[in-house]
Design a protein around this motif. Structure first.
Motif, PDB file in Angstrom:
ATOM      1  N   SER A  93      -7.659   6.690  -1.153  1.00  0.00           N
ATOM      2  CA  SER A  93      -7.643   5.244  -0.979  1.00  0.00           C
ATOM      3  C   SER A  93      -7.871   4.570  -2.326  1.00  0.00           C
ATOM      4  O   SER A  93      -8.848   4.868  -3.013  1.00  0.00           O
ATOM      5  N   VAL A  94      -6.978   3.673  -2.712  1.00  0.00           N
ATOM      6  CA  VAL A  94      -7.048   3.023  -4.022  1.00  0.00           C
ATOM      7  C   VAL A  94      -6.964   1.504  -3.873  1.00  0.00           C
ATOM      8  O   VAL A  94      -6.060   0.987  -3.205  1.00  0.00           O
ATOM      9  N   ILE A  95      -7.917   0.820  -4.487  1.00  0.00           N
ATOM     10  CA  ILE A  95      -7.863  -0.631  -4.635  1.00  0.00           C
ATOM     11  C   ILE A  95      -7.765  -0.917  -6.127  1.00  0.00           C
ATOM     12  O   ILE A  95      -8.709  -0.684  -6.877  1.00  0.00           O
ATOM     13  N   GLN A  96      -6.610  -1.355  -6.555  1.00  0.00           N
ATOM     14  CA  GLN A  96      -6.378  -1.681  -7.965  1.00  0.00           C
ATOM     15  C   GLN A  96      -6.323  -3.201  -8.080  1.00  0.00           C
ATOM     16  O   GLN A  96      -5.454  -3.847  -7.503  1.00  0.00           O
ATOM     17  N   THR A  97      -7.267  -3.774  -8.817  1.00  0.00           N
ATOM     18  CA  THR A  97      -7.382  -5.217  -8.869  1.00  0.00           C
ATOM     19  C   THR A  97      -7.423  -5.721 -10.308  1.00  0.00           C
ATOM     20  O   THR A  97      -7.722  -4.952 -11.229  1.00  0.00           O
ATOM     21  N   VAL A  98      -7.092  -6.988 -10.478  1.00  0.00           N
ATOM     22  CA  VAL A  98      -7.142  -7.618 -11.803  1.00  0.00           C
ATOM     23  C   VAL A  98      -7.944  -8.912 -11.701  1.00  0.00           C
ATOM     24  O   VAL A  98      -8.013  -9.541 -10.636  1.00  0.00           O
ATOM     25  N   ASP A  99      -8.566  -9.287 -12.805  1.00  0.00           N
ATOM     26  CA  ASP A  99      -9.380 -10.509 -12.816  1.00  0.00           C
ATOM     27  C   ASP A  99      -8.520 -11.761 -12.668  1.00  0.00           C
ATOM     28  O   ASP A  99      -8.868 -12.687 -11.922  1.00  0.00           O
ATOM     29  N   THR A 100      -7.431 -11.797 -13.401  1.00  0.00           N
ATOM     30  CA  THR A 100      -6.528 -12.946 -13.350  1.00  0.00           C
ATOM     31  C   THR A 100      -5.088 -12.455 -13.362  1.00  0.00           C
ATOM     32  O   THR A 100      -4.777 -11.414 -13.948  1.00  0.00           O
ATOM     33  N   ALA A 101      -4.205 -13.247 -12.728  1.00  0.00           N
ATOM     34  CA  ALA A 101      -2.795 -12.860 -12.665  1.00  0.00           C
ATOM     35  C   ALA A 101      -1.956 -14.090 -12.344  1.00  0.00           C
ATOM     36  O   ALA A 101      -2.451 -15.064 -11.772  1.00  0.00           O
ATOM     37  N   PRO A 102      -0.683 -14.077 -12.707  1.00  0.00           N
ATOM     38  CA  PRO A 102       0.205 -15.192 -12.344  1.00  0.00           C
ATOM     39  C   PRO A 102       0.390 -15.259 -10.831  1.00  0.00           C
ATOM     40  O   PRO A 102       0.145 -14.278 -10.119  1.00  0.00           O
ATOM     41  N   GLU A 103       0.805 -16.406 -10.338  1.00  0.00           N
ATOM     42  CA  GLU A 103       0.971 -16.603  -8.899  1.00  0.00           C
ATOM     43  C   GLU A 103       1.960 -15.615  -8.287  1.00  0.00           C
ATOM     44  O   GLU A 103       1.876 -15.285  -7.102  1.00  0.00           O
TER      45      GLU A 103
END
Length: 265
Positions: A161-171
């Motif tokens: 199970s992987v949750i790959q997230t970013v702090d900020t991103a374009p819409e």
């Protein structure tokens, strides 16, 4: 008597570019010591100095170092490519022992380049998912352009199970957005008493991540952290890594949270 300060020459076998500032250097390693995820080497060039770099991969006859270009030594290392040679000495520190997590509901939480020292643990349980009851990776990066190990993520997502997230991103970004701490309250367990947590990243990220883990009701002894930013000479001689009576180079950089929570500098 062997002089531990003397490094060995190592040939660069492969260079993998992740971002403009982060590359993985796959280095020849023929040393006698076993290498574990979370340990580190001193990587050096004459006239420029040496830098402690965490092991981000372990292969047959090789070790990986994922390096961010941030200073005098790393700037010069980036001028060296396949076939060139660097000096390395190590491994140092105690690293992560995968046996501590076998048979557990394992959650690995990493921020940015903090994924590098724990990549070997993720890869182990992705290749052998039956070794754990379950394995979950929560990995956070500043932006989509800062994501490391993209090929690994493609493999991991099919195995654990992987949750790959970013702090900020374009819409237009379709992935997860938010700090890693955002996803901890939603974690579920069959038996929280059989859970294990690994947390690696910047100190402030570790602080708030551990706070969220403890809110779940997890025991402090079920959490492992890495104080890798304190690594220095590797031999406990220079004193730069000392916090109280603890030498991070010798006693760490990986600590169970029961021991690591008071290592405040």
């Amino acid at each position: 008597m062997k002089n531990e300060y003397i490094p060995q020459l190592s040939t660069i076998k492969e260079v993998i570019r992740h971002t403009d500032l982060e590359y993985t250097f796959r280095m020849e390693y023929t040393g006698e010591k076993e290498v574990k995820p979370g340990q580190f080497f001193e990587v050096s060039l004459p006239k420029y100095g040496e830098a402690p770099i965490s092991v981000s991969g372990i292969g047959r006859g090789s070790v990986d170092f994922t390096i961010r270009r941030v200073g005098k030594v790393t700037n010069e290392i980036f001028e060296n490519y396949v076939g060139d040679r660097l000096f390395i000495r190590g491994p140092y520190g105690n690293g992560f022992d995968v046996k501590n997590y076998e048979g557990k509901e394992l959650v690995i939480i990493a921020g940015g380049t903090g994924l590098s020292p724990v990549r070997g643990v993720v890869d182990y349980f992705a290749h052998f998912p039956e070794k754990a009851v379950s394995t979950t990776l929560i990995a956070g990066f500043k932006s989509p352009g800062d994501v490391l190990f993209k090929d690994d993520f493609a493999f991991w997502k099919n195995r654990i199970s992987v949750i790959q997230t970013v702090d900020t991103a374009p819409e237009s970004y379709e992935g997860c957005v938010g700090m890693v701490t955002k996803y901890i309250p939603d974690l579920t367990f069959n038996d929280l008493g059989n859970a294990a947590f690994i947390c690696v990243g910047p100190p402030v990220m570790i602080k708030f991540t551990v706070m969220e883990i403890l809110k779940l009701g997890a025991a402090e002894e079920s959490i492992w952290v890495s104080h890798e930013r304190k690594m220095c000479c590797g031999l406990g001689k220079c004193g730069h890594c000392r916090i109280g009576s603890t030498y991070i180079c010798l006693d760490g950089p990986v600590f169970n949270y029961v021991d690591g929570k008071d290592l405040i500098d």
